[in-house]
Design an enzyme around this catalytic site. Structure first.
Site, PDB file in Angstrom:
ATOM      1  N   TYR A 136      -1.991  -0.417  10.296  1.00 18.30           N
ATOM      2  CA  TYR A 136      -2.214  -1.012   8.959  1.00 18.30           C
ATOM      3  C   TYR A 136      -0.968  -0.862   8.097  1.00 18.30           C
ATOM      4  CZ  TYR A 136      -3.752  -1.201   4.083  1.00 18.30           C
ATOM      5  OH  TYR A 136      -3.844  -1.483   2.740  1.00 18.30           O
TER       6      TYR A 136
ATOM      7  N   SER B  49       0.825  -1.211   0.000  1.00 24.66           N
ATOM      8  CA  SER B  49       0.000   0.000   0.000  1.00 24.66           C
ATOM      9  C   SER B  49       0.857   1.260   0.000  1.00 24.66           C
ATOM     10  CB  SER B  49      -0.854  -0.041   1.267  1.00 24.66           C
ATOM     11  OG  SER B  49      -1.325   1.228   1.585  1.00 24.66           O
TER      12      SER B  49
HETATM   13  P1  NAD Z   1     -11.477  -5.710   0.395  1.00 24.61           P
HETATM   14  O1  NAD Z   1     -11.701  -5.590   1.863  1.00 24.61           O
HETATM   15  O2  NAD Z   1     -12.616  -5.386  -0.507  1.00 24.61           O
HETATM   16  O3  NAD Z   1     -10.931  -7.155   0.045  1.00 24.61           O
HETATM   17  C1  NAD Z   1     -10.191  -7.918   0.939  1.00 24.61           C
HETATM   18  C2  NAD Z   1     -10.854  -9.280   1.045  1.00 24.61           C
HETATM   19  O4  NAD Z   1     -10.079 -10.083   1.909  1.00 24.61           O
HETATM   20  C3  NAD Z   1     -12.261  -9.229   1.630  1.00 24.61           C
HETATM   21  O5  NAD Z   1     -13.188  -9.859   0.755  1.00 24.61           O
HETATM   22  C4  NAD Z   1     -12.147  -9.984   2.935  1.00 24.61           C
HETATM   23  O6  NAD Z   1     -13.323 -10.711   3.273  1.00 24.61           O
HETATM   24  C5  NAD Z   1     -10.945 -10.866   2.688  1.00 24.61           C
HETATM   25  N1  NAD Z   1     -10.251 -11.221   3.918  1.00 24.61           N
HETATM   26  C6  NAD Z   1      -9.899 -10.407   4.937  1.00 24.61           C
HETATM   27  N2  NAD Z   1      -9.309 -11.104   5.913  1.00 24.61           N
HETATM   28  C7  NAD Z   1      -9.268 -12.389   5.507  1.00 24.61           C
HETATM   29  C8  NAD Z   1      -8.780 -13.585   6.085  1.00 24.61           C
HETATM   30  N3  NAD Z   1      -8.253 -13.588   7.317  1.00 24.61           N
HETATM   31  N4  NAD Z   1      -8.875 -14.733   5.392  1.00 24.61           N
HETATM   32  C9  NAD Z   1      -9.449 -14.753   4.148  1.00 24.61           C
HETATM   33  N5  NAD Z   1      -9.939 -13.643   3.564  1.00 24.61           N
HETATM   34  C10 NAD Z   1      -9.861 -12.475   4.235  1.00 24.61           C
HETATM   35  O7  NAD Z   1     -10.221  -4.786   0.073  1.00 24.61           O
HETATM   36  P2  NAD Z   1      -9.601  -4.303  -1.313  1.00 24.61           P
HETATM   37  O8  NAD Z   1      -9.775  -2.835  -1.384  1.00 24.61           O
HETATM   38  O9  NAD Z   1     -10.069  -5.153  -2.409  1.00 24.61           O
HETATM   39  O10 NAD Z   1      -8.065  -4.561  -1.007  1.00 24.61           O
HETATM   40  C11 NAD Z   1      -7.357  -5.723  -1.450  1.00 24.61           C
HETATM   41  C12 NAD Z   1      -5.932  -5.629  -0.965  1.00 24.61           C
HETATM   42  O11 NAD Z   1      -5.306  -4.449  -1.474  1.00 24.61           O
HETATM   43  C13 NAD Z   1      -5.790  -5.553   0.554  1.00 24.61           C
HETATM   44  O12 NAD Z   1      -4.659  -6.281   0.925  1.00 24.61           O
HETATM   45  C14 NAD Z   1      -5.560  -4.078   0.823  1.00 24.61           C
HETATM   46  O13 NAD Z   1      -4.847  -3.866   2.004  1.00 24.61           O
HETATM   47  C15 NAD Z   1      -4.754  -3.698  -0.402  1.00 24.61           C
HETATM   48  N6  NAD Z   1      -4.866  -2.280  -0.730  1.00 24.61           N
HETATM   49  C16 NAD Z   1      -6.050  -1.765  -1.169  1.00 24.61           C
HETATM   50  C17 NAD Z   1      -6.111  -0.422  -1.487  1.00 24.61           C
HETATM   51  C18 NAD Z   1      -7.393   0.212  -1.985  1.00 24.61           C
HETATM   52  O14 NAD Z   1      -7.372   1.416  -2.254  1.00 24.61           O
HETATM   53  N7  NAD Z   1      -8.488  -0.520  -2.143  1.00 24.61           N
HETATM   54  C19 NAD Z   1      -4.986   0.409  -1.343  1.00 24.61           C
HETATM   55  C20 NAD Z   1      -3.799  -0.168  -0.883  1.00 24.61           C
HETATM   56  C21 NAD Z   1      -3.740  -1.512  -0.598  1.00 24.61           C
END
Ligand code: NAD
Length: 313
Positions: free
Chosen positions: A152, A127
């Protein structure tokens, strides 16, 4: 070739899976459907793929090693895209233990499976928050990342370090992609693009943190998916790569674009910047262009238009 996508029912993961399946690739989606936001939304994100013979859904947790053993023993997994995480910045201040368990231990568990099963390609979702309170803009992968301001962000920085160890020690090819505020249809309801759209559409108040001059390098989800696909294809030995848009947008402009697209005025209340939030994010994407051939295509106007059309439907 089977690809395991952890967190595949989430926002980014579900878009990635759509694309992988449309390319004829077999996908296993592992997601625990936790209630950080509505599990029903996550079920909807993937519902259209349930009848696809190339799609396997496993409801389970990345901290459950027995389950991971079963999945990896049963399936010949060629590549892992690890997106599962506790993803909110502000809530991580309230529950740092949970973030540490899922984001650090969960990542370690998957890397252990990659090591044991000689899986060569691993993508880790890092991130922009690892840049923390850095003042130098744009953020470059060579900048120091010692100034995280939320648990985080610390878990993501730790994940990158563990990935480096697994790459150097066990030869797993790992790309750590630093995502920058990803938005689009199915967007997370805790993030500003969706939240503002919904509140303005419903005529409710929106909270604007600071004076509106904070900036975010909003990145449209299809551009991020493209960056992940390119990383899967190139699979460098170990790289940290920014996946941003390279065009930060001021919060004021961001809100006024949503207002224009919805044809509604926002009812804004100003609030101080919350703890853990950074003033600006701005990605230097020259490394992504050079190593991956990444070239983000979607402007903020077009991206927000798509988000709003999806929201309305
Ligand atoms: P999201 O919350 O929509 O997706 C994450 C998924 O992981 C969810 O469906 C959740 O149910 C699942 N999850 C969480 N904990 C879990 C566990 N212990 N076991 C199995 N599944 C689990 O988030 P997103 O926005 O799609 O983000 C995806 C990744 O990208 C994450 O790692 C997030 O930190 C990273 N990220 C996202 C952004 C953004 O802007 N969306 C920015 C930087 C980093």
């Amino acid at each position: 070739m089977k690809i395991l996508v952890t967190g595949g029912a989430g926002f980014i993961g579900s878009h990635l899976i759509d694309k992988l399946l449309s390319n004829g690739i077999e996908v296993i989606c592992l997601d625990n459907f936790n209630d950080y936001y509505s599990p029903e939304r996550k079920r909807k994100n993937i519902a259209h793929n349930l009848s696809n013979k190339n799609f396997t859904l496993i409801k389970g947790d990345i901290t459950d090693n027995a389950l991971l053993d079963t999945i990896f023993n049963k399936n010949k997994i060629a590549k892992i895209v690890h997106l599962a995480a506790r993803a909110g910045v502000r809530p991580s201040l309230d529950d740092p233990g949970l973030y540490t368990k899922v984001n650090i231990l969960g990542t370690l568990n998957l890397l252990e499976q990659a090591r044991k099963h000689a899986i060569k390609t691993f993508i880790f979702s890092s991130s922009s928050s690892v840049y923390g309170s850095n003042k130098k803009m744009p953020f470059s992968e060579t900048d120091v990342t010692e100034n995280q301001i939320s648990p985080y962000a610390i878990t993501k920085k730790s994940g990158e370090m563990i990935c480096k160890f697994y790459s150097e020690t066990y030869g797993v090819h790992i790309t750590c992609l630093r995502f920058f505020t990803v938005y689009g249809p199915r967007g997370r309801p805790d993030m500003a693009p969706y939240k503002f759209t919904e509140l303005i559409a419903k005529g409710c108040q929106i909270e604007m943190y600071g004076d509106g001059s904070s900036r975010r390098d909003y990145t449209y989800v299809s551009d991020v998916v493209e960056g992940i696909l390119l990383s899967l294809e190139k699979s460098p030995k170990y790289e940290i790569i920014n996946l941003g848009n390279g065009n930060p947008v001021e919060l004021k402009r961001f809100i006024s674009t949503i207002e224009e697209l919805l044809g509604k005025r926002a009812n804004i209340v100003k609030k101080p910047m919350p703890k853990g939030d950074v003033l600006a994010t701005y990605a230097d994407i020259s490394k992504a262009k050079k190593i991956l051939g990444y070239n983000p295509k979607v402007s903020i106007e077009e991206g927000l238009k798509n988000l709003i059309e999806w929201y309305k439907s």
